[in-house]
Design an enzyme around this catalytic site. Structure first.
Site, PDB file in Angstrom:
ATOM      1  N   ASP A  50      -2.658  -9.267   4.957  1.00  0.00           N
ATOM      2  CA  ASP A  50      -2.908  -8.840   6.344  1.00  0.00           C
ATOM      3  C   ASP A  50      -4.164  -9.522   6.897  1.00  0.00           C
ATOM      4  O   ASP A  50      -4.499  -9.367   8.071  1.00  0.00           O
ATOM      5  CB  ASP A  50      -2.964  -7.312   6.480  1.00  0.00           C
ATOM      6  CG  ASP A  50      -4.095  -6.685   5.687  1.00  0.00           C
ATOM      7  OD1 ASP A  50      -4.761  -7.399   4.908  1.00  0.00           O
ATOM      8  OD2 ASP A  50      -4.315  -5.457   5.833  1.00  0.00           O
ATOM      9  N   SER A  51      -4.822 -10.328   6.065  1.00  0.00           N
ATOM     10  CA  SER A  51      -5.906 -11.191   6.565  1.00  0.00           C
ATOM     11  C   SER A  51      -5.375 -12.113   7.654  1.00  0.00           C
ATOM     12  O   SER A  51      -6.163 -12.702   8.401  1.00  0.00           O
ATOM     13  CB  SER A  51      -6.498 -12.023   5.413  1.00  0.00           C
ATOM     14  OG  SER A  51      -5.492 -12.720   4.732  1.00  0.00           O
ATOM     15  N   ASP A  89       1.428  -7.660   2.027  1.00  0.00           N
ATOM     16  CA  ASP A  89       0.521  -6.534   2.293  1.00  0.00           C
ATOM     17  C   ASP A  89       1.174  -5.489   3.187  1.00  0.00           C
ATOM     18  O   ASP A  89       1.805  -5.844   4.188  1.00  0.00           O
ATOM     19  CB  ASP A  89      -0.714  -7.051   3.048  1.00  0.00           C
ATOM     20  CG  ASP A  89      -1.957  -7.091   2.182  1.00  0.00           C
ATOM     21  OD1 ASP A  89      -2.038  -6.340   1.199  1.00  0.00           O
ATOM     22  OD2 ASP A  89      -2.855  -7.893   2.502  1.00  0.00           O
ATOM     23  N   LYS A 119       1.709  -5.132  -1.597  1.00  0.00           N
ATOM     24  CA  LYS A 119       0.329  -4.787  -1.976  1.00  0.00           C
ATOM     25  C   LYS A 119      -0.171  -3.714  -1.036  1.00  0.00           C
ATOM     26  O   LYS A 119       0.133  -3.740   0.163  1.00  0.00           O
ATOM     27  CB  LYS A 119      -0.589  -6.013  -1.900  1.00  0.00           C
ATOM     28  CG  LYS A 119      -2.063  -5.672  -2.184  1.00  0.00           C
ATOM     29  CD  LYS A 119      -2.902  -6.907  -2.437  1.00  0.00           C
ATOM     30  CE  LYS A 119      -3.443  -7.574  -1.212  1.00  0.00           C
ATOM     31  NZ  LYS A 119      -4.304  -6.743  -0.346  1.00  0.00           N
ATOM     32  N   GLU A 121      -3.817  -1.274  -0.232  1.00  0.00           N
ATOM     33  CA  GLU A 121      -5.225  -1.015  -0.542  1.00  0.00           C
ATOM     34  C   GLU A 121      -5.411   0.433  -0.972  1.00  0.00           C
ATOM     35  O   GLU A 121      -4.652   1.313  -0.565  1.00  0.00           O
ATOM     36  CB  GLU A 121      -6.094  -1.313   0.689  1.00  0.00           C
ATOM     37  CG  GLU A 121      -6.093  -2.783   1.049  1.00  0.00           C
ATOM     38  CD  GLU A 121      -7.040  -3.118   2.199  1.00  0.00           C
ATOM     39  OE1 GLU A 121      -7.818  -2.248   2.634  1.00  0.00           O
ATOM     40  OE2 GLU A 121      -6.995  -4.272   2.656  1.00  0.00           O
ATOM     41  N   GLU A 188     -11.548  -6.945  -5.231  1.00  0.00           N
ATOM     42  CA  GLU A 188     -12.248  -7.760  -4.224  1.00  0.00           C
ATOM     43  C   GLU A 188     -13.696  -7.283  -4.050  1.00  0.00           C
ATOM     44  O   GLU A 188     -13.960  -6.080  -3.952  1.00  0.00           O
ATOM     45  CB  GLU A 188     -11.532  -7.679  -2.874  1.00  0.00           C
ATOM     46  CG  GLU A 188     -12.253  -8.483  -1.787  1.00  0.00           C
ATOM     47  CD  GLU A 188     -11.473  -8.643  -0.491  1.00  0.00           C
ATOM     48  OE1 GLU A 188     -10.316  -8.177  -0.406  1.00  0.00           O
ATOM     49  OE2 GLU A 188     -12.038  -9.252   0.437  1.00  0.00           O
TER      50      GLU A 188
HETATM   51  O1  KIV Z   1      -5.179  -9.868   3.111  1.00  0.00           O
HETATM   52  C1  KIV Z   1      -5.557 -10.647   2.226  1.00  0.00           C
HETATM   53  O2  KIV Z   1      -5.543 -11.879   2.386  1.00  0.00           O
HETATM   54  C2  KIV Z   1      -6.023 -10.078   0.972  1.00  0.00           C
HETATM   55  C3  KIV Z   1      -6.729 -11.011   0.025  1.00  0.00           C
HETATM   56  C4  KIV Z   1      -8.109 -11.215   0.503  1.00  0.00           C
HETATM   57  C5  KIV Z   1      -6.661 -10.526  -1.359  1.00  0.00           C
HETATM   58  O3  KIV Z   1      -5.877  -8.926   0.750  1.00  0.00           O
END
Ligand code: KIV
Length: 275
Positions: A50-51, A89, A119, A121, A188
């Site tokens: 989600d970055s 994510d 993924k 968090e 992280e």
């Molecule tokens: O969203 C993302 O790119 C991430 C990485 C920084 C692990 O969660």
């Protein structure tokens, strides 16, 4: 000359085997078919993170990212790849309310993209949700330490593990997520000695994937644009493996000059008449 052998797409279970064989797990983020296609031969998993909200869309945090945005980019990454496991994510607000909400979002993401894992968090407080998803066929990667979706409660993008309480909580998170059945955990922004203790703890059975953590993790991940030198600014833990921003600028400057001077397009860049 070494040759890359194309085989079936990797699954979450394959990565655990890599660890048993003593191979480090290699990963980068990607949001596009073309970049993902380049990564495919080298990365064991590619994270559609989600970055993308910050990297692609210039958002100040990942909070505004939607499930629809994640799905569109994950579909692109799937189209561009054939080998790597694709992990997607779950964005902020799409899984925290209940384990049922998490399952419905995860199932939608896996169905509409064909990706192999999600993924999410969060640590111990999401262990029940992780177990619920895993029991229902969703491979889950956890994410502990500096969790960007908690930027407002963390008071910024803050490195974790400075105090004994924080160290204890991080270890409890890693153990809880492992016990819940997550196949991997992204660690992280955790101070190195603490990250080292967690990554080498026998109770942490999930694969540990470091980003600003420790070399002792089972694998590493970076945001592609950061390591390519394309981002405006990157966190301290990023090693620059390229200077793409400078290359792009040079290319664009050259193009602009040639268009301005009438040197582009040359005759070879135009279509001659038929016959
Ligand atoms: O969203 C993302 O790119 C991430 C990485 C920084 C692990 O969660």
């Amino acid at each position: 000359m070494s040759q890359v052998v194309q085989s079936r797409r990797l699954r979450a279970v394959d990565l655990a085997r890599y660890k048993d064989e003593g191979r480090k797990i290699i990963s980068l983020t990607a949001y596009h078919a073309h970049t993902a296609g380049i990564l495919d031969a080298y990365c064991d998993f590619i994270l559609v993170g989600d970055s993308l909200g910050m990297v692609m869309h210039g958002m100040e945090s990942t909070l505004p990212v939607t499930v629809e945005m994640m799905i569109v980019q994950a579909q692109a990454v799937m189209r561009g790849t054939s080998r790597a496991l694709i992990v997607v994510d779950l964005p902020f607000g799409s899984y925290e309310a209940s384990k049922e909400q998490a399952f419905l979002t995860a199932a939608r993401v896996l169905k509409e993209t064909g990706a192999g894992a999600i993924k999410m968090e969060g640590g111990a407080k999401f262990a029940e949700t992780v177990a619920f998803l895993v029991e229902r066929g969703v491979p889950v990667m956890g994410h502990i330490g500096l969790t960007p979706q908690s930027v407002n409660t963390m008071g910024g993008f803050r490195v974790q593990g400075h105090s004994p309480e924080s160290e204890k909580a991080l270890m409890a998170d890693a153990v809880a997520i492992s016990r819940a059945g997550a196949f991997a955990i992204v660690m992280e922004g955790i101070v190195e000695p603490v990250a080292r203790v967690i990554a080498t703890a026998p109770e942490v059975t999930a694969l540990t994937i470091g980003i600003g953590a420790t070399v002792e993790c089972d694998g590493q991940i970076l945001v592609l644009e950061d390591m390519l030198g394309l981002s405006d600014r990157a966190p301290k833990f990023v090693k620059s493996y390229g200077s793409l921003r400078a290359h792009i600028e040079e290319a664009v400057r050259g193009y602009a000059e040639e268009v301005r001077d009438g040197r582009f397009p040359a005759i070879e860049h135009t279509y001659p008449p038929r016959g």
